[in-house]
Design an enzyme around this catalytic site. Sequence first.
Site, short mmCIF file in Angstrom:
data_model
loop_
_atom_site.label_atom_id
_atom_site.label_comp_id
_atom_site.label_asym_id
_atom_site.label_seq_id
_atom_site.Cartn_x
_atom_site.Cartn_y
_atom_site.Cartn_z
CG ASP A 25 -2.05 0.94 1.09
OD1 ASP A 25 -2.10 1.49 -0.02
OD2 ASP A 25 -2.64 1.17 1.88
CG ASN A 73 -7.21 -2.49 -6.27
OD1 ASN A 73 -6.41 -3.20 -6.09
ND2 ASN A 73 -7.76 -1.53 -5.46
C1 FPP Z 1 -2.01 0.17 -3.31
O1 FPP Z 1 -1.47 1.48 -3.45
C2 FPP Z 1 -1.15 -0.64 -4.29
C3 FPP Z 1 -2.14 -1.09 -5.46
C4 FPP Z 1 -3.61 -1.04 -5.45
C5 FPP Z 1 -1.52 -1.91 -6.36
C6 FPP Z 1 -0.29 -2.32 -6.11
C7 FPP Z 1 0.60 -2.86 -7.39
C8 FPP Z 1 1.78 -2.60 -7.39
C9 FPP Z 1 2.77 -2.62 -6.47
C10 FPP Z 1 2.58 -2.39 -9.00
C11 FPP Z 1 2.18 -3.58 -9.69
C12 FPP Z 1 2.29 -4.94 -9.27
C13 FPP Z 1 3.01 -5.81 -9.86
C14 FPP Z 1 3.00 -7.23 -9.33
C15 FPP Z 1 4.14 -5.66 -10.79
P1 FPP Z 1 -2.63 2.78 -3.57
O2 FPP Z 1 -2.60 3.07 -4.95
O3 FPP Z 1 -3.88 2.31 -2.91
O4 FPP Z 1 -1.61 3.49 -2.78
P2 FPP Z 1 -2.58 5.02 -1.88
O5 FPP Z 1 -3.25 4.27 -0.69
O6 FPP Z 1 -1.27 5.83 -1.53
O7 FPP Z 1 -3.43 5.56 -2.73
#
Ligand code: FPP
Length: 253
Positions: A25, A73
């Site tokens: 996250d 998501n």
């Molecule tokens: C949460 O951060 C993260 C995600 C919803 C996606 C995770 C994806 C990756 C780490 C990159 C792609 C994955 C791979 C396996 C290559 P957020 O966007 O909710 O962050 P925030 O809470 O700060 O908005």
Amino acid sequence: MKSNLKNDVPLDLEKIPAHVAVIMDGNGRWAKKKLMNRVKGHEKGSQTVRTIVTASARLGINVLTLYAFSTENWGRPKAEVTALMMLLKKFIVSERDELQKNNIRLNIIGQKYRLPEDVQKEIDITLELTRNNTRMILNLALSYGSREEITSAVKNIAQKISSKALCVEDITQDLISDHLYTRGQPDPDLIIRTSGEYRLSNFLMWQAAYSEIFISDVLWPDFSEDVFIEILKDYQKRDRRFGKIECSISNDG
Ligand code: FPP
């Protein structure tokens, strides 16, 4: 839960958790802090994925589960979903040889069928290539949600009962575990969530019954092997009783 990361003891390689699961996250906040588009945060987050996968295999972790895309998501803006799918495809293609070289088996937990066809195609190639690898399983949770996983397990068991392949008395905790995406794998010993949020977010809710939880303030794009090792050291200090008490006390009682 959250602990001070000042462990002077070295990491004990004999006590490495068998299964570590991570809620990655903070990509969006990382980008916002740098006045960048959220996608830049996901891009940097992908690099962290690479680092942690390699480190996990080297440290002797048997199963690493990464929460990369939840069933919820899909509700994000279309441009962000598309960018995440592109990053995922890029990762699956670019890391294929590395996974193979490191003897890591890719496994998908979640609704693979909902992913774009081109992404599914690349995933299938990597699944097939790495299927006999034995050093570590990398579970990528994609279109994953614990409630969906449990619902689908219940449906599957109900169908087997209705076709008389199973009877009601056959339903045990082990049988339910065997109908989840993680069938055959140990439950996570340690669940790490980055970016300081105290939530499970529909992640491995059945499997997390006795998992140790660590909340790190570090945003996923800044997460490093050093931070990971400090968390593993913190885990090694914990007393896991699984709801029981120490044997010496129970024997006396
Ligand atoms: C949460 O951060 C993260 C995600 C919803 C996606 C995770 C994806 C990756 C780490 C990159 C792609 C994955 C791979 C396996 C290559 P957020 O966007 O909710 O962050 P925030 O809470 O700060 O908005």
